[in-house]
Design a protein around this motif. Structure first.
Motif, PDB file in Angstrom:
ATOM      1  N   GLY A 233       0.783  -1.225   0.000  1.00  0.00           N
ATOM      2  CA  GLY A 233       0.000   0.000   0.000  1.00  0.00           C
ATOM      3  C   GLY A 233       0.813   1.271   0.000  1.00  0.00           C
ATOM      4  O   GLY A 233       0.254   2.352   0.204  1.00  0.00           O
ATOM      5  N   VAL A 234       2.119   1.175  -0.235  1.00  0.00           N
ATOM      6  CA  VAL A 234       2.966   2.368  -0.244  1.00  0.00           C
ATOM      7  C   VAL A 234       2.883   3.011  -1.625  1.00  0.00           C
ATOM      8  O   VAL A 234       3.240   2.396  -2.632  1.00  0.00           O
ATOM      9  CB  VAL A 234       4.427   2.023   0.097  1.00  0.00           C
ATOM     10  CG1 VAL A 234       5.284   3.287   0.105  1.00  0.00           C
ATOM     11  CG2 VAL A 234       4.506   1.307   1.445  1.00  0.00           C
ATOM     12  N   ALA A 235       2.405   4.229  -1.683  1.00  0.00           N
ATOM     13  CA  ALA A 235       2.250   4.938  -2.952  1.00  0.00           C
ATOM     14  C   ALA A 235       3.607   5.168  -3.601  1.00  0.00           C
ATOM     15  O   ALA A 235       4.605   5.395  -2.902  1.00  0.00           O
ATOM     16  CB  ALA A 235       1.537   6.267  -2.724  1.00  0.00           C
ATOM     17  N   VAL A 304     -12.986  -3.493  14.084  1.00  0.00           N
ATOM     18  CA  VAL A 304     -11.741  -4.017  13.514  1.00  0.00           C
ATOM     19  C   VAL A 304     -10.852  -4.631  14.594  1.00  0.00           C
ATOM     20  O   VAL A 304     -10.207  -5.656  14.381  1.00  0.00           O
ATOM     21  CB  VAL A 304     -10.996  -2.890  12.770  1.00  0.00           C
ATOM     22  CG1 VAL A 304      -9.596  -3.350  12.351  1.00  0.00           C
ATOM     23  CG2 VAL A 304     -11.790  -2.461  11.539  1.00  0.00           C
ATOM     24  N   PHE A 305     -10.827  -4.020  15.779  1.00  0.00           N
ATOM     25  CA  PHE A 305      -9.953  -4.492  16.859  1.00  0.00           C
ATOM     26  C   PHE A 305     -10.768  -5.126  17.985  1.00  0.00           C
ATOM     27  O   PHE A 305     -10.478  -4.935  19.170  1.00  0.00           O
ATOM     28  CB  PHE A 305      -9.113  -3.337  17.391  1.00  0.00           C
ATOM     29  CG  PHE A 305      -8.218  -2.712  16.362  1.00  0.00           C
ATOM     30  CD1 PHE A 305      -7.297  -3.474  15.668  1.00  0.00           C
ATOM     31  CD2 PHE A 305      -8.335  -1.367  16.058  1.00  0.00           C
ATOM     32  CE1 PHE A 305      -6.474  -2.907  14.702  1.00  0.00           C
ATOM     33  CE2 PHE A 305      -7.513  -0.782  15.101  1.00  0.00           C
ATOM     34  CZ  PHE A 305      -6.584  -1.556  14.416  1.00  0.00           C
ATOM     35  N   SER A 306     -11.771  -5.882  17.622  1.00  0.00           N
ATOM     36  CA  SER A 306     -12.670  -6.487  18.615  1.00  0.00           C
ATOM     37  C   SER A 306     -11.947  -7.440  19.555  1.00  0.00           C
ATOM     38  O   SER A 306     -12.404  -7.683  20.677  1.00  0.00           O
ATOM     39  CB  SER A 306     -13.812  -7.217  17.916  1.00  0.00           C
ATOM     40  OG  SER A 306     -13.298  -8.238  17.063  1.00  0.00           O
ATOM     41  N   PHE A 347      -5.186  12.093   2.738  1.00  0.00           N
ATOM     42  CA  PHE A 347      -6.419  11.398   2.366  1.00  0.00           C
ATOM     43  C   PHE A 347      -7.479  12.377   1.848  1.00  0.00           C
ATOM     44  O   PHE A 347      -7.563  13.520   2.298  1.00  0.00           O
ATOM     45  CB  PHE A 347      -7.014  10.665   3.579  1.00  0.00           C
ATOM     46  CG  PHE A 347      -6.062   9.732   4.269  1.00  0.00           C
ATOM     47  CD1 PHE A 347      -5.211   8.901   3.547  1.00  0.00           C
ATOM     48  CD2 PHE A 347      -6.009   9.687   5.657  1.00  0.00           C
ATOM     49  CE1 PHE A 347      -4.340   8.042   4.197  1.00  0.00           C
ATOM     50  CE2 PHE A 347      -5.148   8.825   6.315  1.00  0.00           C
ATOM     51  CZ  PHE A 347      -4.300   8.009   5.578  1.00  0.00           C
ATOM     52  N   ARG A 348      -8.306  11.877   0.944  1.00  0.00           N
ATOM     53  CA  ARG A 348      -9.456  12.656   0.508  1.00  0.00           C
ATOM     54  C   ARG A 348     -10.471  12.782   1.642  1.00  0.00           C
ATOM     55  O   ARG A 348     -10.667  11.850   2.407  1.00  0.00           O
ATOM     56  CB  ARG A 348     -10.126  12.001  -0.707  1.00  0.00           C
ATOM     57  CG  ARG A 348      -9.303  12.083  -1.982  1.00  0.00           C
ATOM     58  CD  ARG A 348     -10.106  11.621  -3.186  1.00  0.00           C
ATOM     59  NE  ARG A 348      -9.305  11.718  -4.392  1.00  0.00           N
ATOM     60  CZ  ARG A 348      -9.123  12.825  -5.106  1.00  0.00           C
ATOM     61  NH1 ARG A 348      -9.730  13.950  -4.700  1.00  0.00           N
ATOM     62  NH2 ARG A 348      -8.374  12.847  -6.182  1.00  0.00           N
ATOM     63  N   LEU A 349     -11.129  13.916   1.721  1.00  0.00           N
ATOM     64  CA  LEU A 349     -12.191  14.084   2.703  1.00  0.00           C
ATOM     65  C   LEU A 349     -13.304  13.074   2.406  1.00  0.00           C
ATOM     66  O   LEU A 349     -13.607  12.790   1.246  1.00  0.00           O
ATOM     67  CB  LEU A 349     -12.754  15.505   2.651  1.00  0.00           C
ATOM     68  CG  LEU A 349     -11.766  16.628   3.010  1.00  0.00           C
ATOM     69  CD1 LEU A 349     -12.442  17.986   2.874  1.00  0.00           C
ATOM     70  CD2 LEU A 349     -11.226  16.457   4.421  1.00  0.00           C
ATOM     71  N   GLY A 350     -13.895  12.542   3.459  1.00  0.00           N
ATOM     72  CA  GLY A 350     -14.938  11.548   3.289  1.00  0.00           C
ATOM     73  C   GLY A 350     -14.438  10.150   3.032  1.00  0.00           C
ATOM     74  O   GLY A 350     -15.222   9.249   2.714  1.00  0.00           O
ATOM     75  N   ARG A 351     -13.126   9.940   3.183  1.00  0.00           N
ATOM     76  CA  ARG A 351     -12.516   8.637   2.893  1.00  0.00           C
ATOM     77  C   ARG A 351     -13.001   7.543   3.854  1.00  0.00           C
ATOM     78  O   ARG A 351     -13.190   6.399   3.453  1.00  0.00           O
ATOM     79  CB  ARG A 351     -10.994   8.784   2.986  1.00  0.00           C
ATOM     80  CG  ARG A 351     -10.187   7.498   3.081  1.00  0.00           C
ATOM     81  CD  ARG A 351      -9.917   6.892   1.720  1.00  0.00           C
ATOM     82  NE  ARG A 351      -9.059   5.714   1.832  1.00  0.00           N
ATOM     83  CZ  ARG A 351      -7.727   5.737   1.767  1.00  0.00           C
ATOM     84  NH1 ARG A 351      -7.106   6.890   1.586  1.00  0.00           N
ATOM     85  NH2 ARG A 351      -7.027   4.632   1.857  1.00  0.00           N
ATOM     86  N   LEU A 352     -13.197   7.881   5.114  1.00  0.00           N
ATOM     87  CA  LEU A 352     -13.454   6.876   6.141  1.00  0.00           C
ATOM     88  C   LEU A 352     -14.954   6.590   6.233  1.00  0.00           C
ATOM     89  O   LEU A 352     -15.714   7.369   6.814  1.00  0.00           O
ATOM     90  CB  LEU A 352     -12.923   7.369   7.485  1.00  0.00           C
ATOM     91  CG  LEU A 352     -12.742   6.314   8.577  1.00  0.00           C
ATOM     92  CD1 LEU A 352     -11.697   5.305   8.177  1.00  0.00           C
ATOM     93  CD2 LEU A 352     -12.349   6.983   9.879  1.00  0.00           C
ATOM     94  N   GLN A 359      -9.397   0.009   7.547  1.00  0.00           N
ATOM     95  CA  GLN A 359      -8.210  -0.849   7.526  1.00  0.00           C
ATOM     96  C   GLN A 359      -7.139  -0.291   6.600  1.00  0.00           C
ATOM     97  O   GLN A 359      -5.944  -0.351   6.910  1.00  0.00           O
ATOM     98  CB  GLN A 359      -8.607  -2.265   7.115  1.00  0.00           C
ATOM     99  CG  GLN A 359      -9.438  -2.986   8.168  1.00  0.00           C
ATOM    100  CD  GLN A 359     -10.000  -4.299   7.679  1.00  0.00           C
ATOM    101  OE1 GLN A 359     -10.393  -4.437   6.510  1.00  0.00           O
ATOM    102  NE2 GLN A 359     -10.054  -5.292   8.559  1.00  0.00           N
ATOM    103  N   ASP A 360      -7.559   0.267   5.458  1.00  0.00           N
ATOM    104  CA  ASP A 360      -6.594   0.881   4.535  1.00  0.00           C
ATOM    105  C   ASP A 360      -5.879   2.057   5.189  1.00  0.00           C
ATOM    106  O   ASP A 360      -4.652   2.216   5.060  1.00  0.00           O
ATOM    107  CB  ASP A 360      -7.302   1.361   3.266  1.00  0.00           C
ATOM    108  CG  ASP A 360      -7.696   0.227   2.340  1.00  0.00           C
ATOM    109  OD1 ASP A 360      -7.188  -0.900   2.516  1.00  0.00           O
ATOM    110  OD2 ASP A 360      -8.520   0.464   1.429  1.00  0.00           O
ATOM    111  N   VAL A 361      -6.644   2.883   5.894  1.00  0.00           N
ATOM    112  CA  VAL A 361      -6.049   4.046   6.548  1.00  0.00           C
ATOM    113  C   VAL A 361      -5.104   3.607   7.659  1.00  0.00           C
ATOM    114  O   VAL A 361      -3.997   4.148   7.807  1.00  0.00           O
ATOM    115  CB  VAL A 361      -7.147   4.979   7.085  1.00  0.00           C
ATOM    116  CG1 VAL A 361      -6.552   6.036   8.002  1.00  0.00           C
ATOM    117  CG2 VAL A 361      -7.876   5.657   5.934  1.00  0.00           C
TER     118      VAL A 361
END
Length: 425
Positions: A233-235, A304-306, A347-352, A359-361
């Protein structure tokens, strides 16, 4: 509650007094007259410590946090307060109390969080030093997004204490959260560190350690890590920034080797194990007083971290001790690590919006999680601009070796130059 105009008038009065002191020939303090900003989650006398939460808008501070007192004592003039996500949680600086803070490079991208207001204001030239705090990248990520230098010092280096806080300090906060600075240059970051790190009896974490450590063997070896733990995932522009910075450091006399510190992935994965017990404890407050964005962040975090919770924290602390020992031995041979601050551009606004995007973030922020886990110092320094957005790298050192981070960052800055979206002069 003081208005923004009252703070404006206070800053002008302080500037007028500074002018009179110069005219009298008075001795001046190290950062005499330098404009600075403070984050709304730290106490500043006469201002609300609202943390971006509507319910806390009247939580007035009657005294300065020791950090703010240190800023004033150095001669800084505090020109305003800066925005955060509600509860200072998340990577996008937006809340129902103060609204959205945008990135001055691109209005559709995040300015970072949680010290996003500090980053945006400093990049726009509103102040020379933005005070921030960092528990999971909250200084370094906004600095990266806005093309700034972001210094996260060692755990215990800078004192902090909010007199408005009546409860006990949470475990993850006590262990991983530290104040820091966002500046346009490395020189300013060095000066801010010296000013902010004056001790205070109110913070039992503060340690009296010289700002300059013992000499290290030269030429200094630097470990370069492009893809921490091989998680992808490294740009391309981020990978290129790391390689370019490696070349600049080599040109400056460093020996750069592509080698990772021990168990990088295990260190990254410790962050939720240490933090989730507190996050679960905070869930009720967020549910009651948080805004939609903060509730979404907490809900996704819990999903995600349950498997992480209070019962896992003791084992996580034992594991932290083991990993910190391994990294400290690694720093004996290679005193610096060169890696990314974030694996993607801002990140683009509204990404999450859902579990996959969360998980990507989190993967993109992997190095910013690892540093607080071990209580290490690190610095984000810009290397240039790609596709209209700042890119940069992160340097990590052993405990209390901010001097090594600053020294290497100066070499990078000298070759990269200083770019701002708005000419602050």
């Amino acid at each position: 509650m003081p208005s923004r105009w009252a703070l404006h008038e206070e800053a002008l009065a302080a500037a007028d007094e500074a002018d009179r002191a110069l005219a009298r020939g008075d001795a001046v303090r190290p950062l005499f007259g330098v404009p600075a900003t403070t984050k709304v989650n730290v106490d500043q006398a006469g201002c609300p410590t609202d943390d971006g939460v509507v319910e806390y808008k009247s939580r007035m501070a009657s005294r300065d946090n020791p950090l703010v007192a240190n800023m004033r004592a150095s001669g800084m003039i505090i020109v305003g307060r800066t925005n955060v996500p509600a509860f200072s949680i998340g990577w996008f600086t937006d809340n129902d109390l103060h609204g959205l803070t945008r990135n001055p490079w691109n209005k559709d991208r995040t300015c970072g969080g949680s010290s996003g207001g500090a980053a945006s204001a400093t990049a726009a030239g509103i102040g020379a030093i933005g005070q921030g705090s960092d528990i999971a990248g909250s200084v370094r990520f906004p600095a990266y997004c806005c093309g700034l230098v972001g210094l996260r010092p060692t755990y215990g280096r800078i004192p902090r204490f909010n007199f408005t806080t009546t409860g006990r300090r949470k475990v993850s906060t006590a262990l991983m959260s530290v104040p820091g600075s966002l500046t346009r240059t490395v020189r300013d970051a060095r000066a801010a560190l010296a000013a902010m790190s004056v001790g205070s009896p109110y913070d039992n974490r503060w340690v009296d350690v010289p700002l300059e450590g013992p000499p290290v063997k030269k030429p200094m070896r630097v470990a370069m890590v492009i893809d921490p733990a091989g998680r992808g995932g490294v740009a391309p522009e981020v990978a290129e920034a790391i390689r370019q910075a490696a070349g600049w450091l080599t040109d400056a006399g460093y020996i750069v080797e592509e080698i990772a510190p021990p168990e990088f992935g295990a260190v990254i994965d410790l962050w939720p194990r240490l933090a989730m017990g507190d996050t679960i404890g905070d869930a009720a407050s967020v549910a009651e007083y948080g805004d939609d964005a903060t509730r979404t962040w907490v809900d996704l975090c819990l999903e995600v971290f349950s498997g992480c919770g209070p019962e896992d924290m003791v084992e996580a602390m034992v594991e932290r001790d083991r990993l910190l020992s391994l990294w400290q031995l690694f720093f004996e041979q290679r005193p610096l690590i060169l890696t990314h601050s974030c694996a993607e551009p801002a990140f683009r606004l509204g990404r999450l919006v859902d579990v996959p995007s969360f998980q990507d973030v989190m993967r993109a922020q992997s190095t910013e999680l690892a540093v607080p886990v071990l209580g290490l110092p690190s610095i984000t320094v810009p290397t240039g601009v790609a596709n209209g957005l700042p890119v940069g790298v992160q340097l990590i050192a052993g405990r209390y070796r901010e001097d090594l981070c600053l020294e290497a960052a100066e070499e990078i800055e000298a070759r990269a130059g200083v770019r701002t979206p708005i000419d602050p002069r």
